[in-house]
Design an enzyme around this catalytic site. Structure first.
Site, short mmCIF file in Angstrom:
data_model
loop_
_atom_site.label_atom_id
_atom_site.label_comp_id
_atom_site.label_asym_id
_atom_site.label_seq_id
_atom_site.Cartn_x
_atom_site.Cartn_y
_atom_site.Cartn_z
N LYS A 187 -11.37 0.58 -0.62
CA LYS A 187 -11.35 2.02 -0.83
C LYS A 187 -10.80 2.28 -2.22
O LYS A 187 -10.10 1.45 -2.78
CB LYS A 187 -10.53 2.73 0.25
CG LYS A 187 -9.19 2.13 0.60
CD LYS A 187 -8.58 2.84 1.79
CE LYS A 187 -7.31 2.16 2.29
NZ LYS A 187 -7.58 1.00 3.14
N ASP A 243 -0.77 1.66 -4.22
CA ASP A 243 -1.72 0.76 -4.90
C ASP A 243 -3.01 1.46 -5.29
O ASP A 243 -3.97 0.81 -5.68
CB ASP A 243 -2.01 -0.47 -4.04
CG ASP A 243 -2.71 -0.13 -2.73
OD1 ASP A 243 -2.50 0.99 -2.21
OD2 ASP A 243 -3.46 -0.97 -2.22
N SER A 267 0.82 -1.21 0.00
CA SER A 267 0.00 0.00 0.00
C SER A 267 0.85 1.26 0.00
O SER A 267 1.57 1.54 -0.94
CB SER A 267 -0.97 -0.02 1.19
OG SER A 267 -1.90 1.03 1.09
N HIS A 268 0.76 2.04 1.06
CA HIS A 268 1.41 3.35 1.14
C HIS A 268 2.83 3.26 1.69
O HIS A 268 3.49 4.28 1.89
CB HIS A 268 0.59 4.28 2.02
CG HIS A 268 0.34 3.72 3.39
ND1 HIS A 268 -0.47 2.63 3.60
CD2 HIS A 268 0.80 4.08 4.61
CE1 HIS A 268 -0.50 2.36 4.90
NE2 HIS A 268 0.26 3.22 5.52
N ASP A 318 -1.78 6.72 -3.34
CA ASP A 318 -0.69 5.97 -2.72
C ASP A 318 -0.20 4.90 -3.70
O ASP A 318 -0.59 4.88 -4.87
CB ASP A 318 -1.14 5.36 -1.39
CG ASP A 318 -2.22 4.30 -1.55
OD1 ASP A 318 -2.90 4.32 -2.59
OD2 ASP A 318 -2.38 3.47 -0.64
N ASP A 374 -5.43 3.00 -3.72
CA ASP A 374 -6.70 2.94 -2.99
C ASP A 374 -6.90 4.15 -2.08
O ASP A 374 -8.02 4.39 -1.61
CB ASP A 374 -6.85 1.63 -2.21
CG ASP A 374 -5.82 1.45 -1.11
OD1 ASP A 374 -4.82 2.21 -1.07
OD2 ASP A 374 -5.99 0.53 -0.29
N ARG A 375 -5.86 4.92 -1.82
CA ARG A 375 -5.99 6.11 -0.97
C ARG A 375 -5.99 7.38 -1.81
O ARG A 375 -5.58 7.38 -2.97
CB ARG A 375 -4.86 6.15 0.06
CG ARG A 375 -4.85 4.96 0.98
CD ARG A 375 -3.83 5.10 2.09
NE ARG A 375 -3.82 3.89 2.92
CZ ARG A 375 -3.53 3.85 4.20
NH1 ARG A 375 -3.21 4.97 4.83
NH2 ARG A 375 -3.54 2.72 4.87
#
Length: 616
Positions: free
Chosen positions: A435, A337, A162-163, A335, A339-340
């Site tokens: 998300k 991937d 992710s982030h 981010d 999703d944010r």
């Protein structure tokens, strides 16, 4: 299939169901467009040799809130570390997995391609029927979720941290999503963990799938199909069933509007080019910042906040020095991937909590997908209560859940939830079960387009641009303002983190609140540790954050984050509501409450941290 024969007749071909099933195009309710196409299959390997490899279990493969995250070297260099976890995922599904379809993709970080190759070999060895991958194995987390649902897949594996930073010296992650497209629920991840502690063998093919990952097509790898699709095109089609692209495009064509989207060298780049440049007609060179995915995210930290999205923050006039010339009117970041999301106006930061509240407030009138109203809305417990005020005004059911998107998924599957969000820059809806960063940006563009069109309609002439800042301040004027900040103390030892929370639990149990006495403007209403009983399946989530709630509604929250690869991150959340004081500097408005929280918790003394790593 029906084919037109000679003389205008029809020739009916009777084909076995197994053949038809491979090429069926599935469509969900509510007009959602999906990806599914008929492909001729190229044979990679007709027959496969399966190895059953002896292995030794690891005791640390417990998935966190978003999968298993470790330093890349752990996956790459510790013998069978990746293989053990993947086999545990497969074993947890049992015989149900046989001949089923899985979706596989990643955010492009270092070790992504190598891990995908291993997973394909293991999937074939474990009897999976088909694996759907994207070009070059690049697929955003929201896109994986959507494809699982749209293709009626059994589940999916996402390779992302992710982030978190990427690279040989940084982080890597593996996450399993279920058939609803959302993160695996607790009983599944618990089972995976238990199996990983006892694993003795894993299965893998001797053959390595050798095919062009950049070319769309279907490949036969023994009894398993590998289907390469255009994930970007599939995602774009889905977005066009949700938003009014004609309205957005008319707005973004205004001469007095400009925007910039920072992909932070993550997987969002190709999706941003497709949607913002190709579909909406904006200039790719000016709109798409850092849009080429890189294995190390260009050496940056792909976390869309005011600290790590430094380049975007500066371009939007929120840095130490304001750049010369016209600033963009709208800015956003993703981010690793995708999703944010972070949303910015010109010299203006929109907190994730306020962003969620504005989207919920405007969704029905601005976004066609919600034209019939919302089934409900929800937020994670640490997220500010800004959306609560909207829900109360509009009589929308509100749910408060622990941090972790899987809790939203249960509510969505039970038709109780339409839009939800977390203060950690995550916003989404029931179009998928993750998300969705680009979805949130399109939601904001829809709101801007609608508000500007409304202003022109009311004035009956062209009007000055209605800005992000004006929309948020108008929202505050109606609902009041939730002043909010989050302090992240990264890199704490797990021992210090556990000691801190054990001490706070003791203080709550013993009603030890002497440290609060010098802050007389705050009167404690309750102190507890958040516990959640899922209204859908009855599962109970304990130890989800320590809360001090004041009689005026102000809140202090402490939580141990589960998204890091090493050590512990202590997060402290501070919130204070005001109906009338709307223009204070958040740091000033929250300073007494911040000092109260630090004094009572003894956070700095116990962790050894003199200040936060990140302030949001």
């Amino acid at each position: 299939p029906l084919h037109r024969g000679g003389g205008g007749g029809l020739l009916l071909l009777l084909l076995p169901p197994s053949y038809l099933a491979r090429d069926t195009v599935h469509r969900l309710a509510r007009g959602q467009v999906i990806m599914g196409c008929s492909q001729n299959r190229t044979i990679i390997a007709e027959n496969l040799d399966i190895d059953t490899v002896e292995t030794t279990p690891y005791k640390d493969q417990k998935p966190g809130t978003s999968g298993l995250r470790k330093k890349t070297k752990v996956f790459e260099e510790q013998k069978n570390y990746l293989e053990n976890f993947i086999q545990s995922i497969f074993d947890a599904q049992g015989e149900e997995l046989k001949k089923k379809t899985l979706v596989l993709g990643g955010d492009g970080r270092y070790y992504n391609k190598e891990a995908c190759s291993v997973i394909l070999r293991m999937a074939a060895a474990n009897g999976v029927g088909k694996v759907v991958v994207s070009k070059d194995y690049l697929m955003s987390t929201p896109c994986v979720s959507g494809l699982i649902r749209d293709m009626n897949a059994y589940g999916g594996i996402i390779l992302t941290a992710s982030h978190n930073p990427g690279g040989k010296e940084e982080d890597f992650g593996v996450k399993y999503n279920g058939s609803n497209g959302g993160p695996a629920v607790s009983n599944v991840t618990d089972k995976i963990f238990e199996l990983s502690k006892e694993i003795k063998t894993y299965k893998i093919t001797k053959q390595v799938p050798d095919f062009d990952t950049g070319k769309i097509g279907t490949y036969k790898f023994g009894p398993m199909d590998i289907q390469v699709i255009d994930a970007v095109a599939a995602y774009a089609k889905k977005m066009k069933t949700i938003f009014d692209f004609a309205m957005i495009k008319e707005f973004t064509a205004r001469k007095d509007f400009s925007m910039i989207y920072d992909s932070m060298h993550g997987v969002a780049g190709p999706f941003a080019k497709k949607l913002f440049a190709e579909e909406l007609g904006m200039d790719e060179k000016t709109v798409c910042l850092n849009s080429v995915p890189k294995e190390d995210f260009g050496g940056g930290h792909p976390d869309p906040n005011l600290t790590y999205a430094e380049e975007l923050v500066a371009k939007m006039g929120l840095g130490k020095e304001v750049p010369e010339g016209k600033l963009p009117d709208f800015g956003a970041a993703a981010d690793g991937d995708a999703d944010r999301n972070m949303v910015l106006g010109k010299k203006f930061f929109v907190t994730p909590s306020d962003s969620l509240a504005v989207i919920v407030d405007k969704a029905q009138e601005c976004i066609p997908f919600f034209k019939n109203g919302l089934k409900g809305c929800a937020r994670s417990m640490p997220t500010s209560g800004a959306v609560d005020l909207v829900a109360k005004e509009k009589k929308i059911t509100l749910n408060e859940v622990p941090t972790g998107w899987k809790y939203f998924g249960n509510l969505m599957d039970d038709e109780k939830l339409s839009i939800c969000g977390e203060e950690s820059f995550g916003t989404g809806s029931d179009h998928i079960r993750e998300k969705d960063g680009i979805w949130a940006v399109l939601a904001w563009l829809s709101i801007l387009a609608y508000e500007n069109k409304l202003a022109e309609k009311q004035e009956k002439k062209e009007t000055a641009l209605v800005t992000v800042e004006e929309i948020v301040k108008k929202h505050w004027a109606k609902y009041g303002r939730n002043y909010y900040t989050r302090y992240d103390y990264e890199g704490c030892t797990k021992e210090a983190g556990n000691k801190l929370f054990d001490l706070m639990r003791e203080k709550i149990a013993g009603e030890e609140f002497k440290a609060l006495s010098k802050y007389q403007q705050y009167e404690l209403a309750s102190a507890n540790e958040f516990e959640y009983t899922d209204p859908v399946d009855g599962s109970v989530a304990k130890k989800q954050g320590i809360r001090l709630i004041m009689k005026d509604g102000s809140r202090v929250i402490f939580r141990l984050s589960g998204t890091g690869s090493v050590g512990a991150t202590v997060r402290m959340y501070i919130e204070q509501y005001s109906k009338d004081q709307l223009d204070a500097v958040p740091a000033d408005a929250l300073k007494p409450l911040i000092n109260l929280a630090l004094d009572w918790s003894e956070l700095q003394k116990i962790t050894g941290k003199t200040g936060p790593t990140v302030i949001t």
